[in-house]
Design an enzyme around this catalytic site. Structure first.
Site, short mmCIF file in Angstrom:
data_model
loop_
_atom_site.label_atom_id
_atom_site.label_comp_id
_atom_site.label_asym_id
_atom_site.label_seq_id
_atom_site.Cartn_x
_atom_site.Cartn_y
_atom_site.Cartn_z
N GLY A 240 0.68 -0.78 0.62
CA GLY A 240 -0.14 0.24 0.00
C GLY A 240 1.20 1.03 0.67
N LEU B 255 -1.41 7.25 2.12
CA LEU B 255 -0.14 8.23 3.63
C LEU B 255 0.77 7.42 4.54
CD1 LEU B 255 -2.66 11.10 4.60
CD2 LEU B 255 -0.52 11.19 2.83
N GLY C 192 1.75 4.08 4.08
CA GLY C 192 2.90 3.00 3.39
C GLY C 192 4.15 3.88 2.12
N SER D 111 -16.96 18.18 2.29
CA SER D 111 -15.58 18.20 4.39
C SER D 111 -16.43 18.67 5.25
CB SER D 111 -14.88 18.51 3.36
OG SER D 111 -14.29 19.09 5.06
N ARG E 84 -18.49 13.49 15.09
CA ARG E 84 -19.50 13.40 13.75
C ARG E 84 -20.19 12.38 14.04
NH1 ARG E 84 -13.68 12.14 9.42
NH2 ARG E 84 -14.25 13.88 9.41
N HIS F 280 -17.59 5.98 6.34
CA HIS F 280 -16.40 6.76 5.72
C HIS F 280 -14.77 6.73 6.28
CE1 HIS F 280 -14.57 10.68 4.91
NE2 HIS F 280 -14.36 10.49 6.36
N ARG G 165 -13.30 8.55 15.16
CA ARG G 165 -12.46 9.45 15.21
C ARG G 165 -12.63 10.52 14.77
NH1 ARG G 165 -10.43 11.21 10.55
NH2 ARG G 165 -11.65 10.26 8.92
#
Lengths: 257, 637
Positions: free
Chosen positions: B40, B43, B45, B284, B330, B401, B435
């Site tokens: 992968g 970001l 990897g 966003s 969220r 998401h 998160r």
């Protein structure tokens, strides 16, 4: 709406390939172009045929995977839009749509609408970076950048590497792609030490990969889904000429005289 | 299954320093003798491969994309958090740590989260040095904005394309190493198995996506940087090719899978428009800085939004959560939106949507400012829906998401299979049960740039790792079983397409294991998933051949894994008899309808262990110890 699609089918790189006609009914205006192809592919699989292969991933216009030439235009008729973000409300009932891959000497076709854009990566590997070791960076606010320079750099940095510029250029030039990266890094103070060396290395690598030269047709800017401006090509050329006359000849980093 | 988190002892703020000071080092001359396989190139990897290549290891990186610049990290819009306190608004490492831990509903490890907050500042430095064009103020300094779940401005951003710019930064670092020959990069190769030799991960099997060839790659350690599993729901904001397969095959080879039921539903996505829909698009969360979320006060109000006076509107986030308002986290915002729609006050086709209205901000700040901040998002919304957000409020609805669950790792990011490390979204470590916005980019880069380059050396230096050749029996066995799996898919020759099964699976999970879960819904889901899986293996149609570029094989193999994974996810949700973060069990809620944790019985990570084909997975537990933080009920009121 009802459509007639003419899609480029090519089994593998070595095959000749050709257009195949597919009538498609029940297309709704809210579908994206790729969703329309999904619907066709579902029909083909049920019939026992191989679906049309096309590259795609995020379907939000940012990953740069998708792209095809639609009725002669890379990414289709809507300006500043990748194929995945093009919606069928821009077409009409009974339209005929011709779909073919991004063609260029430097982008060999792998299958149907999928091409190999590895040449772009190799151009970046030749110098499209600011060399900084992990962990060796100074405090981020220790480097100030004027908002103007930063905004211009960001304009250039928006390039998604889709290859539409190359596919649209009569010369098969990658100048817009290459210059967007040169401009982004060349506008920032962090990018100054390698600026001229970078211009030389990337432009020479692009030539080596079989991309053509720029002769200011401007087709690239017209089809760019991120509306990257050809001003960047002028800036890159300026750096390239400066570099060829003054400093590094070749890529070894040695001064010419 | 042995689950030792190996958190360093000592005060919270010294743990990472202690670990760094204590790791065994690999001498520069020996580094190149160790081959590290990185799967992968998002970001996590790309940053790991670049940093390890720079250190002198022999690095082999793999991506299934045509280029390392395409991973789904690229789609992150809003920003990346760091505790720089450039705004002088009281931010600190501790505050970022605490808010991230609280945002995760106290279901993550203190030590890991503190380290994340600690290295957050280095990430910003690194990215700026690489030429990432973060937004700046007129004085030339970096700009910040606010994000959900935080009361300080600590989010760095590059227009609405922060993920893109950070990934291109990591990609440029990776490209530099590829050019210099310190990293070997393999394109269009998908990992299909992990190879275990003498109890350690010693290699992988990949499928060449152009020729279909299965290849063996041997090394001293394997890093999975393979993202999350949101696409188990079929419709999610993830890219179409995101999948759980690399992680799932590693699970089947002995890596524990932690907290699969922790899935995040993002509140601001464009609602579903039709059954041909192939994915959902995120708007966003940063839009909630300037957008106000509302629904009509009365149910079934059919007036167009501009005809509804303010007195007939319910700005429900501001009403229920006055101190955070539209910036409530969220999970909380998503559930509130769902409740409004369940009450019949939803808007748009099917009544599954709420308004996100920029009108007040446009009035206050002007069209130009809003355009500069969100222009690209607004344009994207208009392209998809055909509606103009400058004139009509946007319609949004929650969508899957991000997945907080993932392969279990210890403090050094090593899974329960020695030699297998897991970075970024693919692991379970830092976000607990929910998160916060702008934390995913932070974690991916923290793991890749700053954690793994330190911790992997300790494993390599302390392990006896005799060279293994890729022609060993273990590799042959893995290659043969992968080939058999693909042949089995091709041999079904049924009537239904892969996508039709995937859609049906997604629908079951969204209805029964989505925003609200009950014992009954989860039990139903498990039965339905099993039945559908049987049907899949009896009636799926995969056209074409194995030795070819064949996208239907790629999809079919991933969906086959989703069937197994989806069932474990439901079982995890069923056995976690509490509500926390993104996991909301309707039986466990407060009188006001908020998540009710059960710290006495569930203050742990649930880690699932593969028990063999046809057998139920085994649930193991890693207790979470809190030394510094007092467990409180999460309140954003």
């Amino acid at each position: 709406m009802k459509l007639t699609l003419h899609i480029w089918r090519q089994k593998a790189r070595a095959d000749k390939g050709g257009f195949v006609r597919y009538p498609l009914a029940d297309v709704t205006e809210h579908m994206s172009f790729l969703e329309m192809l999904d619907v066709l592919n579902e029909e083909l699989v049920v019939k026992g045929e191989e679906p049309v292969h096309f590259e795609h991933d995020c379907r939000e216009g940012i990953c740069g995977c998708c792209g095809a030439v639609v009725n002669g235009q890379a990414h289709g008729p809507q300006k500043g839009t990748t194929l995945c973000q093009l919606h069928m409300r821009h077409f009409h009932d009974n339209d005929e749509i011709w779909i073919e891959p991004f063609r260029s000497k430097a982008f060999p076709i792998l299958k149907d609408l999928i091409v190999d854009r590895g040449a772009f990566d190799r151009v970046i590997q030749a110098g499209g970076f600011i060399a900084v070791r992990t962990g060796s960076a100074p405090d981020a606010n220790g480097i100030t950048v004027s908002k103007e320079a930063s905004d211009l750099a960001m304009d250039a940095a928006e390039c998604i590497g889709c290859g539409a510029c190359v596919a649209s250029c009569p010369n098969g030039s990658a100048s817009l792609f290459v210059s967007a990266k040169l401009s982004q890094l060349g506008l920032l103070p962090q990018g100054q030490p390698e600026r001229l060396k970078r211009a030389l290395a990337m432009i020479r690598k692009a030539e080596e990969e079989g991309f053509g030269y720029c002769s200011n047709y401007g087709e690239c800017e017209a089809v760019c889904p991120k509306r990257i401006s050809i001003h960047h090509i002028a800036r890159a050329n300026c750096d390239y000429h400066k570099a060829s006359f003054t400093v590094w000849q070749g890529t070894g980093g040695k001064a010419a005289r | 299954m042995k689950l030792d988190p190996r958190i360093p002892s000592g005060p919270l703020e010294d743990k990472w320093t202690r670990r760094k000071n204590g790791v065994a080092l690999v001498s520069p001359a020996n580094k190149k003798k160790s081959t590290i396989i990185v799967v992968g190139t998002g970001l996590a990897g790309a940053s790991a491969a670049a940093s390890l290549g720079e250190l002198g290891y022999t690095v082999k990186a793999f991506t299934f994309h045509d280029s390392a610049r395409r991973a789904h990290s690229i789609a992150a819009q809003g920003g990346i958090n760091a505790a720089k306190n450039y705004q002088n608004d009281g931010d600190s490492t501790y505050r970022l740590f605490y808010e991230t831990l609280k945002g995760g509903d106290f279901r993550a490890r203190e030590g890991n989260v503190y380290r994340l907050a600690e290295v957050s500042n280095n990430i910003i430095d690194q990215c700026v040095a690489q030429g990432v064009p973060f937004a700046r103020d007129y004085d030339g300094h970096l700009a910040n904005r606010s994000f959900g779940g935080a009361q300080v401005s600590r989010t760095f951003y590059a227009r609405g394309q922060t993920g893109q710019q950070l990934l291109l930064g990591a990609y440029s670092a990776l490209s530099k190493n590829v050019g210099a020959g310190t990293v070997q990069l393999h394109h269009r190769k998908e990992m299909v198995d992990v190879v275990v030799v003498d109890g350690r991960a010693r290699g992988i099997i990949t499928r060449d996506l152009v020729t279909g060839e299965l290849e063996s790659h041997a090394g001293e350690a394997v890093l999975l940087c393979t993202g999350g599993y949101s696409n188990v729901f079929y419709l999610s904001t993830n890219a179409k090719n995101c999948n759980v397969s690399a992680n799932w095959r590693a699970y089947k080879r002995g890596a524990g899978f932690a907290n699969p039921c922790y899935t995040q539903i993002h509140p601001t996505c464009i609602p579903v428009a039709g059954d041909y829909q192939s994915k959902l698009t995120l708007m966003s969360e940063s839009l909630r800085n300037d957008g106000r979320v509302w629904v009509p006060l009365k149910a079934d109000d059919a007036r167009s939004p501009d005809q509804i006076p303010v007195s007939d509107r319910d700005y429900f986030l501001e009403r229920i959560y006055p101190s955070y308002g539209n910036l409530a986290p969220r999970d909380i915002s998503s559930r509130a939106a769902k409740r409004m729609c369940d009450e019949g006050r939803g808007v748009g086709p099917g009544g599954r949507g709420v308004f996100l209205d920029l009108a007040d901000s446009i009035k206050r700040l002007g069209h130009g400012v809003i355009e500069e901040r969100y222009g690209n998002l607004i344009e994207m919304y208009e392209r998809i829906t055909g509606e103009d957000p400058y004139r009509v409020p946007m319609r949004i609805y929650p969508a899957v998401h991000y997945t907080m669950g993932g392969l279990w790792v210890d403090y050094d990011l090593m899974s329960s299979l020695p030699g297998l490390f897991v970075l970024g979204e693919a692991n379970f470590s830092d976000h607990g049960a929910n998160r916060l916005g702008a934390s995913a980019l932070m974690q991916g880069l923290a793991d890749g740039y700053f954690v793994i380059p330190t911790t992997i050396g300790d494993y390599l230096a302390n392990s006896k790792l005799p060279k293994v050749a890729p022609d060993r029996a273990e590799f042959t066995e893995a290659r043969q079983s992968s080939a058999a799996f693909i042949q089995k898919l091709l041999a079904v020759k049924g009537h239904r397409t892969v996508d039709s099964f995937h859609k049906a699976l997604g629908l079951i999970l969204w209805e029964h294991c989505g925003m609200g879960r009950t014992k009954e819904s989860l039990t139903t889901a498990i039965t339905k998933v099993r039945a559908l899986r049987e049907e899949f293996w009896a009636d799926v149609r995969v056209p074409g051949e194995a030795a070819d570029l064949n996208q239907e094989i790629e999809k079919a193999a991933r969906v086959a894994d989703y069937f197994e994974m989806g069932e474990v996810m439901c079982r995890d949700a069923l056995l976690r008899e509490e509500s926390c973060g993104g996991h909301f069990r309707e039986e466990h809620q407060t009188e006001e309808g908020e998540a009710k944790r059960d710290d006495e019985n569930f203050c742990h990570a649930a880690v699932w262990e593969y028990a063999g084909s046809g057998k139920d997975a085994i649930r193991n537990v890693e207790p979470l110890a809190f030394e510094v933080v007092h467990l409180a009920q999460r309140s954003y009121k």
